[in-house]
Design a protein around this motif. Structure first.
Motif, mmCIF file in Angstrom:
data_model
loop_
_atom_site.group_PDB
_atom_site.id
_atom_site.type_symbol
_atom_site.label_atom_id
_atom_site.label_comp_id
_atom_site.label_asym_id
_atom_site.label_seq_id
_atom_site.Cartn_x
_atom_site.Cartn_y
_atom_site.Cartn_z
ATOM 1 N N ASP B 94 84.181 35.972 19.570
ATOM 2 C CA ASP B 94 83.052 35.967 19.763
ATOM 3 C C ASP B 94 82.118 37.777 20.062
ATOM 4 O O ASP B 94 80.973 38.130 19.908
ATOM 5 C CB ASP B 94 82.840 35.652 21.652
ATOM 6 C CG ASP B 94 83.109 34.262 21.387
ATOM 7 O OD1 ASP B 94 83.090 33.666 20.483
ATOM 8 O OD2 ASP B 94 83.493 34.009 22.405
ATOM 9 N N MET B 97 81.190 38.741 16.447
ATOM 10 C CA MET B 97 79.927 37.884 16.411
ATOM 11 C C MET B 97 78.706 38.911 16.714
ATOM 12 O O MET B 97 77.910 39.049 16.820
ATOM 13 C CB MET B 97 80.060 36.795 17.272
ATOM 14 C CG MET B 97 78.802 35.922 16.528
ATOM 15 S SD MET B 97 79.006 34.954 15.413
ATOM 16 C CE MET B 97 79.901 33.485 16.389
ATOM 17 N N LEU B 115 78.528 32.600 11.063
ATOM 18 C CA LEU B 115 79.485 32.816 11.083
ATOM 19 C C LEU B 115 80.963 32.421 9.690
ATOM 20 O O LEU B 115 81.877 33.109 10.634
ATOM 21 C CB LEU B 115 79.622 31.246 11.951
ATOM 22 C CG LEU B 115 81.308 30.347 12.800
ATOM 23 C CD1 LEU B 115 80.899 31.324 13.910
ATOM 24 C CD2 LEU B 115 81.623 29.740 12.609
ATOM 25 N N ARG B 132 91.012 33.824 18.998
ATOM 26 C CA ARG B 132 90.299 33.411 20.111
ATOM 27 C C ARG B 132 91.374 34.043 21.274
ATOM 28 O O ARG B 132 90.885 33.620 22.421
ATOM 29 C CB ARG B 132 91.152 31.576 20.595
ATOM 30 C CG ARG B 132 91.176 30.886 19.140
ATOM 31 C CD ARG B 132 89.651 30.137 19.797
ATOM 32 N NE ARG B 132 88.668 29.336 19.068
ATOM 33 C CZ ARG B 132 87.933 28.406 19.135
ATOM 34 N NH1 ARG B 132 86.742 29.313 20.507
ATOM 35 N NH2 ARG B 132 87.272 28.061 18.434
ATOM 36 N N ASP C 10 83.111 24.429 14.933
ATOM 37 C CA ASP C 10 83.705 25.359 15.422
ATOM 38 C C ASP C 10 82.456 25.771 15.408
ATOM 39 O O ASP C 10 82.324 27.362 15.893
ATOM 40 C CB ASP C 10 85.001 25.670 15.060
ATOM 41 C CG ASP C 10 85.578 26.903 15.860
ATOM 42 O OD1 ASP C 10 84.752 26.021 17.223
ATOM 43 O OD2 ASP C 10 86.604 28.055 15.485
ATOM 44 N N LEU C 11 81.610 25.926 15.742
ATOM 45 C CA LEU C 11 79.762 27.207 15.257
ATOM 46 C C LEU C 11 80.027 27.605 17.298
ATOM 47 O O LEU C 11 79.306 26.668 18.163
ATOM 48 C CB LEU C 11 78.778 26.530 15.347
ATOM 49 C CG LEU C 11 77.755 27.089 14.541
ATOM 50 C CD1 LEU C 11 77.767 28.106 13.613
ATOM 51 C CD2 LEU C 11 76.378 26.322 13.952
ATOM 52 N N ALA C 12 80.216 28.611 16.966
ATOM 53 C CA ALA C 12 79.818 29.588 18.318
ATOM 54 C C ALA C 12 81.103 29.365 19.518
ATOM 55 O O ALA C 12 80.030 28.383 19.950
ATOM 56 C CB ALA C 12 78.305 29.898 18.657
ATOM 57 N N SER C 13 81.963 29.286 19.477
ATOM 58 C CA SER C 13 83.131 28.787 20.352
ATOM 59 C C SER C 13 82.004 29.034 21.683
ATOM 60 O O SER C 13 82.379 28.547 22.555
ATOM 61 C CB SER C 13 83.751 28.944 20.309
ATOM 62 O OG SER C 13 83.577 31.171 20.774
ATOM 63 N N THR C 14 81.017 30.231 22.270
ATOM 64 C CA THR C 14 80.702 30.741 23.389
ATOM 65 C C THR C 14 79.428 29.520 23.399
ATOM 66 O O THR C 14 79.197 29.055 24.540
ATOM 67 C CB THR C 14 80.157 32.013 23.562
ATOM 68 O OG1 THR C 14 79.535 31.884 21.856
ATOM 69 C CG2 THR C 14 81.266 32.650 23.708
ATOM 70 N N ARG C 15 79.032 29.296 22.400
ATOM 71 C CA ARG C 15 77.341 28.376 23.550
ATOM 72 C C ARG C 15 78.113 26.748 23.490
ATOM 73 O O ARG C 15 78.735 26.259 24.201
ATOM 74 C CB ARG C 15 77.358 27.523 21.334
ATOM 75 C CG ARG C 15 76.129 27.331 21.840
ATOM 76 C CD ARG C 15 75.403 26.842 19.953
ATOM 77 N NE ARG C 15 74.733 27.898 19.500
ATOM 78 C CZ ARG C 15 74.769 27.643 17.915
ATOM 79 N NH1 ARG C 15 74.257 26.274 17.638
ATOM 80 N NH2 ARG C 15 74.274 28.454 17.613
#
Lengths: 319, 258, 354
Positions: B94, B97, B115, B132, C10-15
């Motif tokens: 993140d 990102m 992504l 992660r 797994d698009l943007a894990s934070t979404r």
């Protein structure tokens, strides 16, 4: 952040304290002012020792420079003929008009401001801000006359003030007259009013008074039933009722003891969401009271009783 | 894209920390800013990134950078700060990102394309395994690579790095710099970098600019800029310079009195 | 190939995931239902249900309750639930926003002095306007709103001169000073007029006991607009977590983002507290609980705070009006009772992490 938190908690606490003080006073009243032991045989004999909840005070001579930090005590003092002995009353003592009004605060009394009058007796409702200890250091006697929760307590306080000021006889006659007048007022109330339910409002967020309070006791004289009694276990004698309970209970009568403090009136009550369906609101059985009178436990309880009687007569007809 | 700096002056508070500085680097080049602590290297970099107010001109690919919109500039210039503020609870992926921000409109979310770019960079920096993990849980070197990763996914043709190898062990120092150099050649990346290790600076940079007290002392290839006298004067250090074809150009510190 | 497989699904894990939103919506729905069917007035389930359904157009359902009871459901209970939900959502979203833009886990919506300003506004209105009978809307919420916005505005103007990249910290300190100043005036004004003390306290202590549809109508535009704008900023708040300078280098105007989000959070908060009084801790408990459960990304925290904030306050108010029924317990007491211990836990955690 922490400043906000602190002030927030302080506010809650202060509010709680205010109520706690009332509660404590009410709980303690049954042992309230009475003359200790073998007191003087004739009225006006000094010294007298007066007990009050949590303490006692000795008054060595007839006081001539009294300060009253209690609106009720002010009314009592003037009623029993001790008015000329009073040098100052607090900022909330607005009756009688002839009382020597001052800017002294009953809530946050300033010891120096009180002492400046060189009083020989200070009458208070409670020991706000350690006033008693501070004044006793400079040998000024303080008499505590806490909020009464019955009419009998109110009489006792008048007697106590009579002894403290050397006006025992006048105090007794004031009580006697109050008794007779209350009895005749109650007798002239319409019998149809008995057992009617009522809601008495102390502010516009629905704080009310149960029948175990002084105010509730006055309504009880007329045989009226207090809807706040069901909340009696919750909070002292002054619970905050929920709006839907009031509407659901649909009391026969609504008394507003928040006309001065909070600008409430039959019009504002009618405009409240959901209240228009109540029978009392539809029929206009809403009674505006003078909150100054309704919140004190002095001789003007007679006026309060009269106002209630007149309202009952208007609503339920002559007896 | 080239970076040309002319007459750059920066005042922070009351102090003029950079005064009338000139230097430049052509597209695909690597410019190293060297100089003692407090010389103004970081400030010059911050001026190029556009996060400090300055006088003078900075031209990026021939355009004056001042009027360039902040977001457009972020697509042209990526920045690896010396002491990045790491959100410790955010995971590596993140965090990397965030580098896609200049490519997204204000209220948009990332697409699969974004992504993919992120995952490629993570792979490249050997961070996939840590994707992660939270930034607070990984080592300093790994975090430094994550910051570099964030800058790389910006896909800006100019990469500004402020002492990117501080706190890294030798192996990771080399890894970060070699990787930067590879990318430079692959993508014709222009690199402007403040460096404290003069040997490393000499090894990687096409051009060095020696700064002291906010002014340029001299600019040019390492062999011209790094002389014993200059290092003694501006760094207050006595060193030995080894320059031979087998080991390259090495600036080695020397203990006094020996 | 490997890369493609990794990215899929797994698009943007934070979404914020759909199931998380759905769960939150269910919790809100349950809270609203419980609150609608339970209250000091003991009303039959079927009666409440038909009363609610009768308000849905085209359904043709008629309330089976007598008009008095029907108006309890629709005029007293429902506005209270809706207002509680709105206020809770607003305070939680504003709290999360403040924590994000000020990088301060202990920030709450009252950080910039909104509460103190609103308190002063309410106190002055109570004192200066003796009779409210001829006002269409009570002036107290209006004055509270103005006071709150004024105080936060002061803070913003005073705190702005803190240099480009220390603006956040300076603003917080300015907020502390402004809040102290406004609270001082408020306390003075309040002590001067002991007759209206009770009314001032009633407002400050906070509560939804007098909620009406009219109040709901007044605050809905502010709260809806604020919440929508703030939730839109959820990704940008994540970017803000790298600090102003780095956010700027990523093409975000950090100080502008802070100004805009704080403006909307403040407007919404001022509107909410003008009706509900000062309800503490919601803006801290809700976002922090969500952080523990759903991670630190604002993409989740903001939308979830909106929903769980609403559910939390609806539940808290349900307790406030039923625990001691028919008496009320002040709402601020309920939120503080749950909030204060929680606050200490959060405090300990934030001390542990470096």
């Amino acid at each position: 952040m922490s400043t906000y938190l602190q002030s927030f908690l302080r506010r809650i606490l202060r509010r709680r304290l205010m109520f706690a003080a009332i509660v404590a006073a009410i709980v303690a009243v049954p042992i309230s002012p009475m003359i200790a032991g073998a007191s003087s045989a004739s009225s006006g004999n000094f010294p007298v020792v007066l007990k009050y909840p949590g303490g006692a005070v000795t008054i060595s001579h007839r006081p001539t420079r009294i300060i009253s930090l209690s609106p009720t005590a002010t009314e009592d003092l003037f009623a029993i003929g001790a008015g000329h002995q009073v040098v100052a009353v607090d900022s909330d003592s607005n009756y009688p008009k002839s009382a020597p009004h001052s800017s002294l605060s009953a809530y946050q009394p300033n010891v120096e401001a009180v002492a400046r009058y060189r009083p020989d007796l200070v009458v208070v409702v409670g020991d706000e801000g350690g006033l008693i200890a501070a004044l006793s250091k400079i040998h000024i006697p303080v008499l505590v006359e806490p909020a009464a929760n019955t009419i009998a307590n109110a009489y006792q306080e008048i007697v106590s003030l009579g002894r403290a000021t050397g006006n025992r006889a006048r105090a007794q006659s004031v009580i006697a007259s109050m008794r007779t007048r209350l009895a005749s007022i109650v007798a002239s109330a319409p019998p149809a009013a008995r057992h009617r339910t009522y809601y008495v409002e102390l502010d516009q967020t629905y704080y009310s008074a149960t029948s175990s309070t002084f105010l509730g006791g006055v309504f009880s004289l007329f045989g009226l039933k207090d809807i706040a009694d069901r909340a009696a276990g919750a909070a002292s004698g002054y619970p905050q009722l929920s709006s839907e309970y009031i509407v659901a209970t649909n009391p026969n009568l609504i008394f507003l003891a928040d006309t001065i403090c909070c600008g409430q009136s039959p019009q504002t009550v009618r405009a409240r969401a959901g209240w228009s369906s109540m029978t009392a609101v539809r029929k206009g059985d809403i009674v505006a009271l003078n909150d100054d009178i309704a919140s004190r436990w002095g001789p003007r309880v007679v006026v309060l009783a009269e106002d209630i009687r007149n309202a009952l007569v208007r609503i339920y007809g002559k007896s | 894209m080239s970076v040309v700096i002319r007459g750059l002056s920066v005042t922070l508070g009351d102090a003029e920390v950079v005064s009338g500085l000139d230097t430049d680097i052509g597209g695909g080049g690597w410019l190293g800013l060297i100089g003692p602590n407090g010389a103004g290297k970081s400030t010059v970099l911050r001026a190029i990134v556009g996060i400090v107010d300055y006088l003078g001109t900075i031209e990026i690919a021939g355009r004056a950078s001042g009027p360039i919109d902040r977001k457009e500039r972020a697509r042209m210039v990526a920045y690896v700060p010396q002491r990045p503020q790491l959100p410790l609870l955010m995971n590596v992926r993140d965090y990397v990102m965030l580098g896609r921000t200049p490519h997204l409109s204000l209220f948009a979310s990332e697409t699969r394309h974004d992504l993919k770019i992120v995952d490629e960079v993570l792979e490249r920096l050997e961070l996939s395994r840590l994707a992660r993990r939270e930034l607070g849980e990984i080592s300093g070197g790994e975090a430094q690579r994550a910051v570099l990763g964030r800058a790389l996914v910006q896909q800006a043709p100019i990469l500004i790095m402020d002492e990117p190898t501080t706190g890294l062990d030798l192996g990771h120092q080399e890894q970060v710099l070699e990787l930067t150099d590879e990318l430079r050649h692959e993508r014709n990346l222009t690199v402007v970098c403040a460096m404290h290790d003069l040997t490393v600076a000499a090894q990687f940079c096409d051009k060095l600019t020696l700064i002291d007290h906010g002014r340029v002392v001299t600019s040019g290839p390492a062999r011209e800029v790094l002389s014993l006298e200059r290092i003694a004067k501006h760094f207050g250090a006595s060193v030995t310079i080894i320059d031979n074809p087998d080991v390259g150009f090495i600036v080695a510190p020397q203990r006094r009195g020996r | 190939m490997l890369l493609v497989r990794q990215t899929r699904g797994d698009l943007a894990s934070t979404r914020c995931r759909a199931w998380q939103l759905l769960l939150a919506l269910i919790v809100v729905a349950l809270a609203v239902c419980t609150a609608a069917f339970v209250g000091p007035a003991d009303l039959p389930f079927r009666g409440v249900l038909t009363t609610l359904l009768s308000k849905v157009p085209l359904l043709g359902v008629h309330s089976t309750l007598p008009s008095n009871d029907a108006s309890i459901v629709w005029q007293i209970r429902m506005p209270r639930i809706v207002l509680g939900g709105l206020v809770g959502a607003m305070l939680a979203v504003a709290g999360a926003t403040y924590q994000g833009v000020f990088q301060n886990p202990l920030a709450d919506p009252y950080l910039l002095g909104v509460a103190a300003g609103a308190g002063l506004g309410a106190t002055l209105a109570v004192e200066l306007v003796k009779s409210f009978a001829n006002w269409p809307v009570s002036p107290v919420p209006l004055a509270a709103f103005c006071g709150g916005v004024l105080a936060a505005g002061f803070t913003f103007v005073l705190g702005r001169s803190g240099g480009r990249y220390r603006a956040g910290a300076t603003l917080v300190l300015a907020g502390v000073a402004v809040a102290a100043f406004f609270t001082a005036i408020q306390t003075y004004a309040q002590q001067r007029q002991t007759q209206t003390l009770q009314q001032t306290y009633a407002w400050i202590l906070g509560g939804l006991s007098t909620a009406s549809w009219q109040q709901v109508q007044i605050v809905v535009p502010y709260i809806a607009l604020s919440c929508i704008v703030l939730v839109m900023y959820r990704r940008i708040l994540d970017v803000m977590s790298v600090g102003d300078e780095e956010a700027d280098s990523l093409g975000i105007r950090a100080h502008r983002v802070r100004a805009v989000t704080v403006l909307f959070a403040t407007l919404g908060t001022a509107a909410a507290v003008s009706m509900s009084g000062l309800i503490g801790f919601v803006g801290i408990i809700v976002p922090h609980t969500l952080r523990l459960i759903a991670g630190s990304s604002y993409r989740r925290i903001l939308p979830l705070s909106l929903l769980y904030g609403a559910a939390f306050l609806v539940h808290a108010d349900l307790l406030a009006r039923t625990i001691a029924s028919p008496a009320e317990i002040p709402l601020g007491v309920i939120t503080a009772f749950f909030g204060a211990p929680f606050f200490l836990i959060v405090l300990r955690q934030s001390q542990r992490s470096p």
